[in-house]
Each structure stands twice: as C-alpha cells, then as structure tokens.
Design a protein around this motif. Sequence first.
Motif, PDB file in Angstrom:
ATOM      1  N   LEU A   1      50.564  18.523   9.660  1.00  0.00           N
ATOM      2  CA  LEU A   1      51.177  18.827  10.947  1.00  0.00           C
ATOM      3  C   LEU A   1      52.643  18.433  10.841  1.00  0.00           C
ATOM      4  CD1 LEU A   1      48.428  17.486  13.396  1.00  0.00           C
ATOM      5  CD2 LEU A   1      48.659  19.757  12.373  1.00  0.00           C
ATOM      6  N   VAL A   2      53.529  19.416  10.984  1.00  0.00           N
ATOM      7  CA  VAL A   2      54.944  19.233  10.660  1.00  0.00           C
ATOM      8  C   VAL A   2      55.744  18.814  11.889  1.00  0.00           C
ATOM      9  CG1 VAL A   2      57.003  20.338   9.720  1.00  0.00           C
ATOM     10  CG2 VAL A   2      54.734  20.951   8.831  1.00  0.00           C
ATOM     11  N   HIS A   3      56.451  17.701  11.756  1.00  0.00           N
ATOM     12  CA  HIS A   3      57.350  17.213  12.797  1.00  0.00           C
ATOM     13  C   HIS A   3      58.783  17.605  12.461  1.00  0.00           C
ATOM     14  CE1 HIS A   3      55.078  14.812  15.653  1.00  0.00           C
ATOM     15  NE2 HIS A   3      54.365  14.322  14.676  1.00  0.00           N
ATOM     16  N   PRO A   4      59.615  17.919  13.461  1.00  0.00           N
ATOM     17  CA  PRO A   4      61.004  18.287  13.181  1.00  0.00           C
ATOM     18  C   PRO A   4      61.903  17.108  12.850  1.00  0.00           C
ATOM     19  CG  PRO A   4      60.584  18.381  15.533  1.00  0.00           C
ATOM     20  CD  PRO A   4      59.263  18.125  14.873  1.00  0.00           C
ATOM     21  N   TRP A   5      61.543  15.876  13.305  1.00  0.00           N
ATOM     22  CA  TRP A   5      62.472  14.762  13.110  1.00  0.00           C
ATOM     23  C   TRP A   5      61.786  13.449  12.734  1.00  0.00           C
ATOM     24  CZ3 TRP A   5      61.410  10.952  16.684  1.00  0.00           C
ATOM     25  CH2 TRP A   5      60.730  11.344  17.837  1.00  0.00           C
ATOM     26  N   ARG A   6      60.528  13.525  12.307  1.00  0.00           N
ATOM     27  CA  ARG A   6      59.828  12.308  11.903  1.00  0.00           C
ATOM     28  C   ARG A   6      58.835  12.662  10.809  1.00  0.00           C
ATOM     29  NH1 ARG A   6      56.078  10.216  16.691  1.00  0.00           N
ATOM     30  NH2 ARG A   6      55.189   9.062  14.950  1.00  0.00           N
ATOM     31  N   LEU A   7      58.146  11.636  10.280  1.00  0.00           N
ATOM     32  CA  LEU A   7      57.202  11.873   9.199  1.00  0.00           C
ATOM     33  C   LEU A   7      56.075  12.791   9.653  1.00  0.00           C
ATOM     34  CD1 LEU A   7      56.891   8.261   7.713  1.00  0.00           C
ATOM     35  CD2 LEU A   7      58.203  10.182   6.801  1.00  0.00           C
ATOM     36  N   ASP A   8      55.703  13.726   8.775  1.00  0.00           N
ATOM     37  CA  ASP A   8      54.606  14.640   9.074  1.00  0.00           C
ATOM     38  C   ASP A   8      53.266  13.896   8.999  1.00  0.00           C
ATOM     39  OD1 ASP A   8      56.520  16.594   9.186  1.00  0.00           O
ATOM     40  OD2 ASP A   8      56.144  17.337   7.156  1.00  0.00           O
ATOM     41  N   HIS A   9      52.270  14.453   9.679  1.00  0.00           N
ATOM     42  CA  HIS A   9      50.901  13.956   9.558  1.00  0.00           C
ATOM     43  C   HIS A   9      50.226  14.753   8.441  1.00  0.00           C
ATOM     44  CE1 HIS A   9      51.152  11.584  13.241  1.00  0.00           C
ATOM     45  NE2 HIS A   9      51.729  12.623  13.809  1.00  0.00           N
ATOM     46  N   ARG A  10      49.862  14.068   7.355  1.00  0.00           N
ATOM     47  CA  ARG A  10      49.329  14.732   6.168  1.00  0.00           C
ATOM     48  C   ARG A  10      47.923  14.193   5.902  1.00  0.00           C
ATOM     49  NH1 ARG A  10      54.483  15.010   2.096  1.00  0.00           N
ATOM     50  NH2 ARG A  10      53.040  16.439   1.070  1.00  0.00           N
ATOM     51  N   HIS A  11      46.912  15.054   6.084  1.00  0.00           N
ATOM     52  CA  HIS A  11      45.524  14.625   6.054  1.00  0.00           C
ATOM     53  C   HIS A  11      44.765  15.216   4.867  1.00  0.00           C
ATOM     54  CE1 HIS A  11      46.062  14.384  10.704  1.00  0.00           C
ATOM     55  NE2 HIS A  11      46.620  13.368  10.082  1.00  0.00           N
ATOM     56  N   ASP A  12      43.892  14.419   4.318  1.00  0.00           N
ATOM     57  CA  ASP A  12      43.029  14.823   3.207  1.00  0.00           C
ATOM     58  C   ASP A  12      41.971  15.786   3.726  1.00  0.00           C
ATOM     59  OD1 ASP A  12      41.364  15.073   1.047  1.00  0.00           O
ATOM     60  OD2 ASP A  12      40.982  12.930   0.809  1.00  0.00           O
ATOM     61  N   VAL A  13      42.023  17.050   3.277  1.00  0.00           N
ATOM     62  CA  VAL A  13      41.062  18.042   3.778  1.00  0.00           C
ATOM     63  C   VAL A  13      39.647  17.731   3.325  1.00  0.00           C
ATOM     64  CG1 VAL A  13      42.811  19.857   3.909  1.00  0.00           C
ATOM     65  CG2 VAL A  13      41.461  19.587   1.809  1.00  0.00           C
ATOM     66  N   GLY A  14      39.511  16.933   2.258  1.00  0.00           N
ATOM     67  CA  GLY A  14      38.182  16.565   1.781  1.00  0.00           C
ATOM     68  C   GLY A  14      37.436  15.671   2.757  1.00  0.00           C
ATOM     69  N   ARG A  15      38.156  15.050   3.695  1.00  0.00           N
ATOM     70  CA  ARG A  15      37.533  14.173   4.685  1.00  0.00           C
ATOM     71  C   ARG A  15      37.280  14.876   6.013  1.00  0.00           C
ATOM     72  NH1 ARG A  15      38.579   8.742   3.307  1.00  0.00           N
ATOM     73  NH2 ARG A  15      37.347   8.191   5.153  1.00  0.00           N
ATOM     74  N   ILE A  16      37.695  16.146   6.101  1.00  0.00           N
ATOM     75  CA  ILE A  16      37.505  16.905   7.335  1.00  0.00           C
ATOM     76  C   ILE A  16      36.204  17.685   7.238  1.00  0.00           C
ATOM     77  CG2 ILE A  16      38.467  18.680   8.837  1.00  0.00           C
ATOM     78  CD1 ILE A  16      41.228  17.930   7.835  1.00  0.00           C
ATOM     79  N   ASP A  17      35.274  17.443   8.148  1.00  0.00           N
ATOM     80  CA  ASP A  17      33.943  18.041   8.078  1.00  0.00           C
ATOM     81  C   ASP A  17      33.973  19.560   8.188  1.00  0.00           C
ATOM     82  OD1 ASP A  17      32.760  15.562   7.759  1.00  0.00           O
ATOM     83  OD2 ASP A  17      32.492  15.262   9.907  1.00  0.00           O
ATOM     84  N   ASP A  18      34.707  20.070   9.166  1.00  0.00           N
ATOM     85  CA  ASP A  18      34.759  21.516   9.389  1.00  0.00           C
ATOM     86  C   ASP A  18      36.227  21.941   9.407  1.00  0.00           C
ATOM     87  OD1 ASP A  18      34.501  24.155  10.111  1.00  0.00           O
ATOM     88  OD2 ASP A  18      33.034  23.799  11.699  1.00  0.00           O
TER      89      ASP A  18
END
Length: 287
Positions: free
Chosen positions: A248-265
């Motif tokens: 999830l990309v932020h314009p002025w702060r660190l993005d939220h970067r998640h491991d897709v292997g931990r996402i159930d669906d």
Amino acid sequence: MSNTSTEAVQSADSGTDSAFLLVAGGYTGTALTGILVFVLLVAGTTDTVIIGASGAAAFVVGAVLGAVSITQIREAPERLGRARSRYVVVAPSLVLGAGTALAWLLGWDSSTVATGVFATLLTVSPGFLVIMMARTRYVRARYPSVDAVVGWEAAPSTIAKRRRMALGVFVLAGTGLLLVVGVVLSVSYHIVAPALGGVGGSLLGMSVRTDRFRVHEGGVEIEHPAAKRFIPWQRFDGYRVNEDELRLVHPWRLDHRHDVGRIDDLDAVVDAVDDHLPCLGDERTTA
C-alpha cells in the motif's frame, strides 16, 4: 451498527476508562513536574529538598487536575482521538525543549540543561501514549471490526523486514557509540540514549511484529498489538502486488509492505483494496 456490535464496542471501551484516566493523569502530573523543576533551576534554586518537595507536589496536583478535567468532558478520549489537533497534547514537551535549547545557547549551568533534556524526553513518551490511546478508542468506536469488508494478517514482507532490522541495528549501534563518546569526552550524551534506544528497539520490533489490517468503506483499519489506527483512502497513492508482497503506497511516508504468504485469501484482499485504490502494478505470476 447492529445491537450486538454496539454492545461489543461499549464493552471494550468500558474497561479502558480507568486506564486512560491513569495514563492521562500521569502525563499531566509529569509535564507539570518537569516544567516546574526546570523553572526552579533556571531561577537559581539549588536546594534539593525544595526542588524535590515542589516536584512531588506538582505531580500530585497535575495528575489530579488532569484526571478530573477528563471526567468532566463527555467522550473525552474519542473526541481527542478524532481531533486533528490532538498532537497539541505534547505542547509541554515543546516548551521544555525550547527552554532547554535557549539555556544551552546562553551557556547556563550544565545541570540545568541536562535536567531540561531529561524532562523533555520524560514528557514525550506519556504524551504520545495518551494520543495513541485516544486514537485507539476513537477507531474502535467509529470503525468496529465487525463492519470490515475483509481483513488479513499483516506480516512485513521479506524486504521490509530486512530494511527495518538493518535500520534498527544501525540506530542501536549509534546509541552505543554515543554512550562511549559521552564517557570519553565527559559530556551528557547519555541523556538521549534511552530515547534513541527506544527508537532502535521499536524498529526491531516492527520487523517481526504481526498486525491486522481491515478494509472499511472509508479506509484501512490497522490493529497493532496494543493500539488501533485508521488511514483514509485518500492518504494512499495506490497499491502494488507481486508474488512476494502486497504494498500500500503512501505519498510521503513509508509504504505498508505485507508478505502475501501470510494472507489467507489474497484475491479477496486485492479485490477489496482495488475498489478504493488505483493499481500501480500487478506482477503476480499466473499458472
């Protein structure tokens, strides 16, 4: 909201009233104590008994006044958590910091400057804790988890984890070096070591921490182990997804970067996010 969800929210909130009053009262007491002790030193007071007694009295008075004031305002935590001006809570720390900087520039006694630095750092942490608790209560009341479209376990992706760990180690190593320099040169660098150590420790904790993200119509609810936040969709630029991470990309702060292997669906999550954010790149491999 259904009756069931409303009851759940009220039940969750009712147990935090005393905790919020305790923390808020402790903060106001600490802030008043820090300011008073610093003013006494600036005024030339050197008697430790007077300083100690005045500080103790200021803490009690400040804590009581702070707690009582909050009880007089209906839904005070939720109102504070909703207000954009909530960071005014840390104004005492800014005042102490400015006074300390002025004392240092004017070449005042080193013990006065050291006390100012310590008091500033001592008030920052509980101040932000009050803000965090207020924001959590507001998010819990305004965006109940049962109303979320979809949710997922948000573990940091491999690259995000490595970067946070590297930065955390760098900060901790720098803190250690600062302590050594302080001892060798006989300067008071050690005063800021706890704050820097806290930053480094937080970065290391974030590298292994698992949060919970939930998609709502108005934005994303983020549930940390001890707090909640809510980020409206307009604060994001978009999202990217590949075989390793959802970003999830932020314009002025660190993005939220998640491991897709931990996402159930993953498909359900991507579809829900795609309803609100533009796709900046979908690089998932297809069989």
